[in-house]
Design a protein around this motif. Structure first.
Motif, PDB file in Angstrom:
ATOM      1  N   THR A 588      -2.436 -62.361  -8.250  1.00 10.26           N
ATOM      2  CA  THR A 588      -3.317 -61.093  -8.339  1.00 10.26           C
ATOM      3  C   THR A 588      -2.510 -59.836  -7.625  1.00 10.26           C
ATOM      4  O   THR A 588      -2.121 -60.022  -6.525  1.00 10.26           O
ATOM      5  N   ARG A 589      -2.609 -58.552  -8.677  1.00  8.08           N
ATOM      6  CA  ARG A 589      -1.906 -57.687  -8.073  1.00  8.08           C
ATOM      7  C   ARG A 589      -2.907 -56.418  -8.278  1.00  8.08           C
ATOM      8  O   ARG A 589      -3.578 -56.123  -9.371  1.00  8.08           O
ATOM      9  N   VAL A 590      -3.005 -55.446  -7.213  1.00 11.46           N
ATOM     10  CA  VAL A 590      -4.169 -54.771  -7.282  1.00 11.46           C
ATOM     11  C   VAL A 590      -3.363 -53.225  -6.980  1.00 11.46           C
ATOM     12  O   VAL A 590      -2.462 -53.245  -5.963  1.00 11.46           O
ATOM     13  N   ASN A 603      -6.925 -52.945 -11.650  1.00 12.73           N
ATOM     14  CA  ASN A 603      -6.525 -54.369 -11.663  1.00 12.73           C
ATOM     15  C   ASN A 603      -6.820 -54.596 -13.258  1.00 12.73           C
ATOM     16  O   ASN A 603      -7.739 -54.103 -13.780  1.00 12.73           O
ATOM     17  N   LEU A 641      -0.546 -55.109 -13.634  1.00 14.05           N
ATOM     18  CA  LEU A 641      -1.428 -55.495 -12.722  1.00 14.05           C
ATOM     19  C   LEU A 641      -2.172 -56.935 -12.823  1.00 14.05           C
ATOM     20  O   LEU A 641      -3.323 -56.951 -13.458  1.00 14.05           O
ATOM     21  N   GLY A 643      -4.487 -59.727 -13.497  1.00  7.46           N
ATOM     22  CA  GLY A 643      -5.918 -60.130 -12.893  1.00  7.46           C
ATOM     23  C   GLY A 643      -6.229 -61.405 -13.027  1.00  7.46           C
ATOM     24  O   GLY A 643      -5.899 -61.989 -14.032  1.00  7.46           O
ATOM     25  N   VAL A 655      -9.237 -60.576  -5.813  1.00  7.35           N
ATOM     26  CA  VAL A 655      -9.041 -59.307  -5.987  1.00  7.35           C
ATOM     27  C   VAL A 655      -9.446 -58.326  -4.689  1.00  7.35           C
ATOM     28  O   VAL A 655      -8.659 -57.213  -4.377  1.00  7.35           O
TER      29      VAL A 655
END
Length: 879
Positions: A588-590, A603, A641, A643, A655
């Motif tokens: 996960t990338r935010v 995200n 990003l 999710g 997240v």
């Protein structure tokens, strides 16, 4: 088609509509574009489409369009047009919504009740029964009923006449006003309407398909075949062709005109038929079933229609079997438990709008997995991921049915590619119940062998799951982690039949696993004459499990329970304990950005009603100490990003820590920039702004002077190594188990066989709770769906032809507002300090043991064990 001009007033504006003769909901949504009114059931069962006509709430899906002539119509878009109505404010303040798909209908009905109530009763507070009677025609699959009760009561009492609450849920205003746009609301220029052609037979060889009559119809733009690889139809409703036309009515007529030529084969429905000696081998050696759970990917032996066993979770398997065989029968609890198939029934049906152009493919889809579905689409159609954009801005429920690349999406894309125009494919209410997905039905043969000294019993379980043409259920496997220590033989089988494929549903395998185990433990406690909670405590408990036992044993609902009466109406109390794994998506990338006006958190994940938007915003607010209106959120669109999928209770645990990490990095950069660019040497970021030279400068003033900047963070790792070193199915298995207790009180009418759930007390031990109101709403939904599974819900297939005979929401009953018991939910916020956010997920845990507690309560009331769910009148009526 015959047309008529309708003249009527909508939300205070005169309208004239030249329209075909059809229903009011289609005029409201299609001709007028007022998409706040939702179409779900199509037969007046659910209330989602309610509008007011001359001040009277009506179900617009069954109202002929010509009944609008000369009337005054109010839709959700017209409620509170000059400011939010007190009912809308109350829904916001009480978090009386989740996915929001049914919310407009509830609000319209509640406004009518409010208006009449205030005239007749002033600011008296209505009772729960009065509210339930007023809203009896409305259903909420998410189970937001406790909030809805409180909202309507508060509004009528005047609590929100002048008070405008600060919404807990950041998208609440959009949902109570009808502004939230779901996939079914998307309309693009030149839009075509797709329709699937489905098999009327459960088992047949498809010899030929004749689409000539359909192709010849004016307005039909495309016809495609969807032939199974081996030409074999395996369930009623399996699609074998599709059409696209300029309007939905032409598409439906064209689909009806397609003729399939079949050679019928023997039909096998249900576990008994499939395992009967000499039963037809339905699927052949090379055929692979669809996945009803992640375990479908694991290799398993298949003999005829039986796949399995999966036995890796067993402990001293053969020793356990010998112990049960040689045990004193007096101390053996042994039953064959039955659990019916449960339909997911999301109120926004499976739906997709696909637009294939030279510039790339854009797909609007009601999905639980924006990022994953983007990858699957790219792979399926041979496109680079960069050429695919997937969007799911709002999702009207899912519960496990929308995790992967599903057929409506593939068909919409194929039709768009064939026509060069955008195409919408939406299942109707019947299709959703027929092929939208079910929790597989399960048979559990369970034996628990103990002794008079109350020692931890030995356990043997063989679970047979009927997922139709799917496989992968893990029912017995879950029992490995409950009451550990004794030998146990745990065998999971999949039984392949001519039913539509099952899909993972909230707490997959859990209701049958805990329903059988917790029922057996409850019966064992009765044999021993020991309190059911105290018996479990003697088997050893520490940490969160011990805390849950302490909580449950001290609840008045359990502690002060009375022995059931012997009359017609009997009250019983039952308890059951659940557990679930702690999972997260490490990829996960935010992104968190600062702007001149505030902050943005972004995200690619989706919000299916669980409140993911709010969780992301809360992480940023926690770091910067700002009001919610200073944080915007961007989700539901694919991109770099990554999710997480909204399943397996992984979303918030993925997240929140990523958003928090990105926000902290951004705070550090802002602090450096304030010092260097604004000359505030020694300035420090503090809650709400910046501290410098004894002065406090709030963020709005700071950001207005700064250049925008952003930081991206990947979800930080746990401080304890995960149990799975690599990512499997998008998750890692972290250390630690979440635990729950549910205590249910029921009233049983032994003459008519009716059961009412009266009260529920629940506790969830899941670590830190980020947004308590949203977490509690999820737990309410778990209670609603779990009691529904125990008392009402049953997908039924005709045993001879495989036809689904529960094809609407009258025949397939889900919990209504009057069925919702008074429910108390508490949390134990400990046990996951090794998680970067201190938390684990709760959605699965909230439902896993609810059917078990409900069945135990009914068993307590009757004085005999209930071993079949749902509990039908014939199970209850006294001989």
């Amino acid at each position: 088609m015959e047309t008529d001009a309708l003249t009527f007033e909508v939300n205070g504006e005169p309208r004239v509509v030249e329209t075909p003769v059809h229903t009011a909901v289609e005029v409201i949504r299609g001709d007028l574009g007022l998409t706040g009114t939702k179409l779900v059931c199509g037969d007046g069962s659910c209330g989602a489409c309610v509008i007011q006509v001359d001040g009277v709430p009506v179900a617009s899906c069954v109202l002929p369009a010509d009944h609008l002539e000369g009337s005054q119509v109010l839709t959700i878009e017209g409620v509170g047009s000059d400011g939010l109505h007190p009912v809308q404010r109350a829904f916001i303040g009480r978090d009386a919504l989740q996915c929001g798909f049914c919310t407009p209908g509830f609000v319209l009905e509640a406004v009518a009740f409010y208006d009449a109530w205030r005239v007749a009763r002033g600011t008296d507070r209505p009772s729960r029964s009065e509210v339930a009677k007023a809203l009896a025609g409305h259903l909420c699959r998410c189970g937001a009923y406790p909030g809805i009760y409180a909202a309507v009561q508060d509004a009528c009492e005047g609590v929100f006449d002048t008070t405008a609450p600060s919404p807990t849920r950041v998208d609440a205003v959009d949902k109570v006003t009808g502004a939230a746009r779901f996939t079914v609301d998307v309309s693009l220029p030149g839009l075509l309407h797709g329709r699937l052609v489905r098999s009327p037979l459960a088992h047949a060889d498809l010899v030929d398909v004749d689409g000539s009559d359909a192709i010849a119809m004016p307005g039909v733009e495309a016809f495609i075949l969807l032939l199974p690889a081996d030409g074999r139809i395996r369930y009623v409703g399996e699609a074998f062709a599709a059409v696209a036309a300029t309007d939905p009515y032409t598409a439906e007529r064209a689909a009806d005109a397609v003729i399939g030529h079949f050679v019928e084969r023997d039909v096998v429905i249900g576990i008994d038929q499939a395992l009967k000696e000499g039963a037809m081998n339905l699927h052949g050696r090379g055929w692979k079933p669809a996945g009803s759970n992640e375990f479908a990917a694991l290799p398993a032996v298949r003999r005829g229609n039986l796949r399995g066993p999966m036995s890796a979770a067993s402990l001293h398997r053969f020793q356990a079997r010998r112990a049960v065989e040689n045990a004193d029968p007096e101390w053996v609890v042994e039953h064959r438990w039955e659990f019916a198939a449960q339909s997911h029934t999301p109120f926004e049906a499976h739906s997709c709008v696909a637009d294939w152009t030279e510039d790339g493919l854009t797909v609007f889809v009601s999905t639980q997995s924006v990022s994953k579905v983007r990858q699957l689409i790219a792979s399926h159609f041979g496109l680079s991921v960069e050429r695919v954009t997937v969007r799911a801005v709002h999702v009207g429920g899912a519960f496990g049915a929308k995790q992967n690349l599903t057929q409506e999406t593939v068909v919409a894309i194929e039709l768009s590619r064939a026509t060069g125009r955008p195409v919408r494919v939406v299942f109707d209410g019947r299709e959703e119940l027929e092929v939208g997905g079910v929790r597989p039905g399960v048979r559990v043969d369970l034996a628990l062998a103990g002794s008079s000294d109350a020692r931890l019993p030995t356990l043997t379980t063989a679970a047979y799951s009927d997922g139709g043409t799917s496989a992968g259920q893990a029912v017995a496997t879950l029992q490995r982690f409950a009451y550990p220590g004794s030998p146990r033989s745990l065998l999971d089988y999949d039984v392949l039949t001519n039913g539509p494929p099952g899909r993972p549903m909230r707490a997959p395998g859990g209701p049958a696993s805990f329903g059988s185990l917790e029922g057996a433990v409850d019966e064992y406690a009765i044999l021993l004459g020991i309190d059911a909670i105290e018996l479990r405590r003697t088997w050893g408990a520490s940490g969160l499990r011990a805390r849950v036992y302490d909580w449950a044993s001290d609840r008045p609902l359990w502690r002060d329970r009375q022995s059931p009466d012997a009359g017609r109406f009997r009250v019983g109390v039952g308890v059951a304990f659940g557990l679930w794994a702690y999972l997260y998506d490490p990829d996960t990338r935010v992104e968190v950005r600062s702007t001149r006006d505030g902050f943005v958190v972004a995200n690619a994940t989706q919000d299916i009603g669980t409140g993911t938007r709010t969780v992301l915003v809360s992480a940023v607010r926690e770091v910067f100490g700002v009001d919610r209106d200073l944080v915007d959120v961007e989700i539901g669109t694919s991109g770099p990003l990554w999710g997480p999928t909204s399943s397996a209770s992984r979303t918030a645990t993925s997240v929140f820590p990523a958003a928090e990490a990105a926000a902290r990095s951004l705070a550090g950069r802002l602090e450096e920039a304030v010092r260097s660019e604004l000359g505030m040497t020694g300035a420090q970021v503090v809650s709400g702004g910046v501290s410098h030279a004894g002065e406090f400068i709030p963020w709005p003033e700071v950001l207005a002077r700064m250049e925008p900047m952003s930081e991206v963070a990947v979800r930080p790792p746990d401080t304890r190594l995960p149990l799975t070193p690599t990512t499997l199915q998008g998750v890692k298995l972290g250390q630690g188990i979440t635990h729950s207790a549910h205590i249910v009180e029921v009233e049983v009418d032994t003459r008519l066989g009716r059961i009412r759930a009266l009260r529920v007390d629940a506790v969830l031990a899941v670590g830190r709770i980020h947004v308590p109101d949203l977490a509690r709403s999820q737990a309410y939904g778990g209670v609603a769906q779990g009691i529904g599974h125990a008392l009402y819900e049953e997908r039924i297939l005709d045993p001879n032809a495989g036809l689904n005979i529960t094809t609407n929401l009258d025949q397939y009953r889900i919990m209504g507002i009057a069925d919702m018991p008074e429910t108390t939910v508490e949390f134990i916020e400990e046990g996951f300090d090794h998680s970067p956010s201190g938390s684990a997920g709760l959605s699965e845990l909230a439902v896993a043991a609810v059917p078990a507690a409900t069945a135990n309560a009914v068993s307590n009331a009757l004085g005999r064990r209930i071993i079949s769910l749902p509990i039908r009148p014939e199970h209850v009526i006294s001989p």
